[in-house]
Design a protein around this motif. Structure first.
Motif, PDB file in Angstrom:
ATOM      1  N   ASP A 166       0.848  -1.191   0.000  1.00 36.14           N
ATOM      2  CA  ASP A 166       0.000   0.000   0.000  1.00 36.14           C
ATOM      3  C   ASP A 166       0.887   1.246   0.000  1.00 36.14           C
ATOM      4  OD1 ASP A 166      -2.295   1.578   0.015  1.00 36.14           O
ATOM      5  OD2 ASP A 166      -2.470   1.549   2.206  1.00 36.14           O
ATOM      6  N   PHE A 167       1.915   1.210  -0.866  1.00 44.98           N
ATOM      7  CA  PHE A 167       2.874   2.314  -0.913  1.00 44.98           C
ATOM      8  C   PHE A 167       2.223   3.574  -1.475  1.00 44.98           C
ATOM      9  CE2 PHE A 167       6.517   4.665  -2.686  1.00 44.98           C
ATOM     10  CZ  PHE A 167       7.248   4.792  -1.518  1.00 44.98           C
ATOM     11  N   ARG A 168       2.549   4.725  -0.874  1.00 44.50           N
ATOM     12  CA  ARG A 168       1.874   5.974  -1.211  1.00 44.50           C
ATOM     13  C   ARG A 168       2.872   7.064  -1.585  1.00 44.50           C
ATOM     14  NH1 ARG A 168      -0.724   5.130   4.633  1.00 44.50           N
ATOM     15  NH2 ARG A 168      -1.790   3.169   4.181  1.00 44.50           N
ATOM     16  N   PRO A 169       2.456   8.001  -2.442  1.00 40.80           N
ATOM     17  CA  PRO A 169       3.325   9.133  -2.789  1.00 40.80           C
ATOM     18  C   PRO A 169       3.763   9.880  -1.532  1.00 40.80           C
ATOM     19  CG  PRO A 169       1.405   9.093  -4.223  1.00 40.80           C
ATOM     20  CD  PRO A 169       1.158   8.073  -3.154  1.00 40.80           C
ATOM     21  N   GLY A 170       5.021  10.319  -1.533  1.00 40.40           N
ATOM     22  CA  GLY A 170       5.541  11.077  -0.405  1.00 40.40           C
ATOM     23  C   GLY A 170       6.174  10.230   0.673  1.00 40.40           C
ATOM     24  N   GLU A 171       6.100   8.895   0.550  1.00 45.49           N
ATOM     25  CA  GLU A 171       6.679   8.028   1.565  1.00 45.49           C
ATOM     26  C   GLU A 171       8.127   7.675   1.236  1.00 45.49           C
ATOM     27  OE1 GLU A 171       3.218   5.639   3.802  1.00 45.49           O
ATOM     28  OE2 GLU A 171       3.859   4.718   1.911  1.00 45.49           O
ATOM     29  N   THR A 172       8.841   7.214   2.266  1.00 40.96           N
ATOM     30  CA  THR A 172      10.210   6.742   2.114  1.00 40.96           C
ATOM     31  C   THR A 172      10.218   5.224   2.141  1.00 40.96           C
ATOM     32  OG1 THR A 172      11.217   8.718   3.083  1.00 40.96           O
ATOM     33  CG2 THR A 172      12.499   6.694   3.179  1.00 40.96           C
ATOM     34  N   LEU A 173      10.838   4.650   1.121  1.00 43.42           N
ATOM     35  CA  LEU A 173      10.890   3.199   0.959  1.00 43.42           C
ATOM     36  C   LEU A 173      12.323   2.712   1.063  1.00 43.42           C
ATOM     37  CD1 LEU A 173       9.544   0.464  -0.064  1.00 43.42           C
ATOM     38  CD2 LEU A 173      10.237   1.211  -2.356  1.00 43.42           C
ATOM     39  N   LEU A 174      12.521   1.590   1.751  1.00 45.50           N
ATOM     40  CA  LEU A 174      13.813   0.910   1.734  1.00 45.50           C
ATOM     41  C   LEU A 174      13.664  -0.365   0.902  1.00 45.50           C
ATOM     42  CD1 LEU A 174      16.452   0.433   4.468  1.00 45.50           C
ATOM     43  CD2 LEU A 174      15.654  -1.591   3.230  1.00 45.50           C
ATOM     44  N   VAL A 175      14.522  -0.501  -0.123  1.00 47.36           N
ATOM     45  CA  VAL A 175      14.534  -1.696  -0.968  1.00 47.36           C
ATOM     46  C   VAL A 175      15.769  -2.510  -0.605  1.00 47.36           C
ATOM     47  CG1 VAL A 175      14.568  -2.620  -3.306  1.00 47.36           C
ATOM     48  CG2 VAL A 175      13.356  -0.474  -2.833  1.00 47.36           C
ATOM     49  N   ASN A 176      15.553  -3.693  -0.061  1.00 45.17           N
ATOM     50  CA  ASN A 176      16.658  -4.562   0.318  1.00 45.17           C
ATOM     51  C   ASN A 176      16.924  -5.540  -0.828  1.00 45.17           C
ATOM     52  OD1 ASN A 176      18.622  -5.277   2.178  1.00 45.17           O
ATOM     53  ND2 ASN A 176      17.364  -6.850   3.144  1.00 45.17           N
ATOM     54  N   GLY A 177      18.144  -5.499  -1.348  1.00 41.89           N
ATOM     55  CA  GLY A 177      18.455  -6.247  -2.564  1.00 41.89           C
ATOM     56  C   GLY A 177      18.222  -5.388  -3.795  1.00 41.89           C
ATOM     57  N   ALA A 178      18.535  -4.103  -3.682  1.00 41.13           N
ATOM     58  CA  ALA A 178      18.225  -3.132  -4.740  1.00 41.13           C
ATOM     59  C   ALA A 178      19.110  -3.258  -5.962  1.00 41.13           C
ATOM     60  CB  ALA A 178      18.325  -1.706  -4.181  1.00 41.13           C
ATOM     61  N   THR A 179      20.196  -4.034  -5.872  1.00 36.18           N
ATOM     62  CA  THR A 179      21.098  -4.139  -7.022  1.00 36.18           C
ATOM     63  C   THR A 179      20.766  -5.323  -7.925  1.00 36.18           C
ATOM     64  OG1 THR A 179      22.689  -5.313  -5.617  1.00 36.18           O
ATOM     65  CG2 THR A 179      22.993  -2.949  -5.882  1.00 36.18           C
ATOM     66  N   GLY A 180      19.714  -6.069  -7.598  1.00 36.97           N
ATOM     67  CA  GLY A 180      19.258  -7.151  -8.469  1.00 36.97           C
ATOM     68  C   GLY A 180      18.222  -6.660  -9.461  1.00 36.97           C
ATOM     69  N   ASN A 181      17.765  -7.551 -10.338  1.00 38.20           N
ATOM     70  CA  ASN A 181      16.791  -7.171 -11.364  1.00 38.20           C
ATOM     71  C   ASN A 181      15.507  -6.629 -10.766  1.00 38.20           C
ATOM     72  OD1 ASN A 181      18.350  -7.818 -13.610  1.00 38.20           O
ATOM     73  ND2 ASN A 181      17.639  -9.929 -13.676  1.00 38.20           N
ATOM     74  N   PHE A 182      14.924  -7.380  -9.834  1.00 38.83           N
ATOM     75  CA  PHE A 182      13.648  -6.961  -9.264  1.00 38.83           C
ATOM     76  C   PHE A 182      13.817  -5.784  -8.306  1.00 38.83           C
ATOM     77  CE2 PHE A 182      12.736 -11.558 -10.167  1.00 38.83           C
ATOM     78  CZ  PHE A 182      11.879 -11.310 -11.222  1.00 38.83           C
ATOM     79  N   SER A 184      16.123  -3.354  -8.415  1.00 42.99           N
ATOM     80  CA  SER A 184      16.354  -2.109  -9.154  1.00 42.99           C
ATOM     81  C   SER A 184      15.078  -1.654  -9.847  1.00 42.99           C
ATOM     82  CB  SER A 184      17.478  -2.305 -10.176  1.00 42.99           C
ATOM     83  OG  SER A 184      17.159  -3.345 -11.092  1.00 42.99           O
ATOM     84  N   ALA A 185      14.275  -2.611 -10.337  1.00 42.90           N
ATOM     85  CA  ALA A 185      12.991  -2.251 -10.939  1.00 42.90           C
ATOM     86  C   ALA A 185      12.070  -1.627  -9.901  1.00 42.90           C
ATOM     87  CB  ALA A 185      12.335  -3.479 -11.553  1.00 42.90           C
ATOM     88  N   THR A 186      12.137  -2.120  -8.662  1.00 41.00           N
ATOM     89  CA  THR A 186      11.328  -1.548  -7.584  1.00 41.00           C
ATOM     90  C   THR A 186      11.720  -0.102  -7.322  1.00 41.00           C
ATOM     91  OG1 THR A 186      11.104  -3.734  -6.565  1.00 41.00           O
ATOM     92  CG2 THR A 186      10.629  -1.834  -5.182  1.00 41.00           C
ATOM     93  N   VAL A 187      13.016   0.166  -7.362  1.00 41.12           N
ATOM     94  CA  VAL A 187      13.484   1.550  -7.209  1.00 41.12           C
ATOM     95  C   VAL A 187      12.840   2.437  -8.257  1.00 41.12           C
ATOM     96  CG1 VAL A 187      15.490   3.053  -7.443  1.00 41.12           C
ATOM     97  CG2 VAL A 187      15.681   0.932  -6.122  1.00 41.12           C
ATOM     98  N   GLN A 188      12.895   2.011  -9.510  1.00 36.33           N
ATOM     99  CA  GLN A 188      12.347   2.812 -10.606  1.00 36.33           C
ATOM    100  C   GLN A 188      10.842   3.030 -10.444  1.00 36.33           C
ATOM    101  OE1 GLN A 188      12.409   1.000 -14.484  1.00 36.33           O
ATOM    102  NE2 GLN A 188      12.134   2.931 -15.557  1.00 36.33           N
ATOM    103  N   VAL A 189      10.119   1.959 -10.121  1.00 38.05           N
ATOM    104  CA  VAL A 189       8.663   2.072 -10.023  1.00 38.05           C
ATOM    105  C   VAL A 189       8.259   2.933  -8.822  1.00 38.05           C
ATOM    106  CG1 VAL A 189       6.499   0.805  -9.759  1.00 38.05           C
ATOM    107  CG2 VAL A 189       8.315  -0.129 -11.191  1.00 38.05           C
TER     108      VAL A 189
END
Length: 357
Positions: A166-182, A184-189
């Motif tokens: 339920d991610f919302r605009p204006g929030e801060t997200l931590l992506v664990n494993g951000a250097t993999g395919n999925f 890094s795609a999560t970072v972009q999205v």
């Protein structure tokens, strides 16, 4: 039609002519134009991953194509429409707990295996038969861009995790494993969805630097080390971490996942989509009092909701999500085994290996 067939595990794919699939009620035949080759396909076809994929089979995990024929229950699809072939096939006889099979790839549990006996063959073929609901319109595209639209196969999984959060605009997200395919795609999205900040945690310093170059100051890189701590992740940004999405692969110890999970603020949310523990090792072992007293929400997510694909396509169509970030290497179906090797050797963020028909 021409198709690439896995006759048995440990053998190369064989390209030969097979009968076209026959349509049934509730199904669509799609002329496949482009189908992505995942980086770990080599390990699937060799048998190293022990996937429950019955052979002989036409593999292939999703793709882009045009509607050739639609069943009598299709009310919106038209012949020639461009569609994303969603490989996530769900059983229709239990809306509460549907079984799932990944067409041409894998299945979950006994119900998924039963589903797979019918929805068996994937997209490494000139035509594929899929359930009506899995033919998702993407609007008109130029045929030369079909391979790039294959990025949907990666982006939909990332987006599915963010929807589950339920991610919302204006929030801060931590992506664990951000250097993999999925990851890094999560970072972009997430940035396309209006994230205030994305804390990208990963081991590969070169990829982290590339993410920062691509996405600017809203991307905060954190290099993952063996002694990575919750405090270090929290200190990377001045903002409380509202949500955590974990995409760590199976070989990473649970302690690394635990450190990221516990970086989330009170009342925060966590979604687990990686493979930690699948090869053995210790459990995640999160503290009961911390979860309870801080009102933490933790859930797992495999794949995505069907409707998420349509809203993700909307992000692309309005220009918030740029497919040009992806580097594409194309291989005709007659070079399918070259595509398998290339995908393995050139694995990494924003890299697509695509089989074209």
């Amino acid at each position: 039609m021409k198709a690439a067939i896995l006759k048995k595990f440990g053998a190369p794919l064989i390209v030969e002519h097979v009968p076209m699939p026959a349509i049934g009620t509730g199904e669509v035949i799609v002329d496949v134009v482009a189908a992505p080759m995942v980086s770990y396909a080599r390990d699937v076809f060799s048998g190293a991953r022990n996937y429950p994929l019955p052979t002989p089979v036409i593999p292939g995990l999703g793709g882009i194509g045009r509607v050739r024929e639609a069943g009598p229950d299709a009310t919106h699809l038209n012949i020639g429409d461009w569609v994303f072939c969603d490989p996530t096939v769900r059983s229709r006889d239990d809306a509460l707990m549907p079984d799932i099979a990944l067409q041409g790839w894998s299945a979950r549990g006994k119900g998924g295996a039963k589903l797979q006996t019918y929805h068996r063959d994937g997209t490494f073929a000139e035509q594929v038969r899929i359930p009506t609901e899995c033919a998702i319109p993407i609007g008109h595209i130029d045929a030369s861009n079909a391979s790039r639209w294959s990025a949907l196969s990666v982006l939909t999984i990332a987006y599915g995790g963010l929807v589950a959060l339920d991610f919302r605009p204006g929030e801060t997200l931590l992506v664990n494993g951000a250097t993999g395919n999925f990851g890094s795609a999560t970072v972009q999205v997430a940035l396309a969805m209006g994230a205030r900040c994305v804390v990208a945690v990963g081991r590969n310093e070169t990829v982290l630097e590339d993410l920062r170059r691509r996405f600017g100051e809203r991307l905060v890189p954190v290099r993952l080390s063996e002694d990575a701590s919750t405090a270090a992740m929290q200190a990377a940004t001045q903002n409380p971490i509202d949500a955590v999405l974990d995409f760590l692969p199976p070989h990473v110890p649970a302690t690394v996942a635990r450190a990221a999970v516990m970086s989330v603020r009170p009342y925060g949310r966590v979604v687990l989509m990686g493979g930690v523990g699948m090869l053995g090792g210790e459990d995640l072992a999160l503290p009961y009092p911390w979860i309870m007293r801080n009102n933490i929400t933790i859930r797992g997510q495999w794949m995505y909701e069907a409707k998420s694909v349509t809203t993700l396509i909307g992000l692309i169509r309005v220009g918030l999500l740029d497919l040009e970030q992806f580097e594409v290497a194309e291989f005709g179906i007659d070079r399918i085994n070259e595509a398998v090797s290339h995908a393995f050797r050139h694995a990494g963020p924003f890299r697509l290996t695509v089989t074209t028909m």
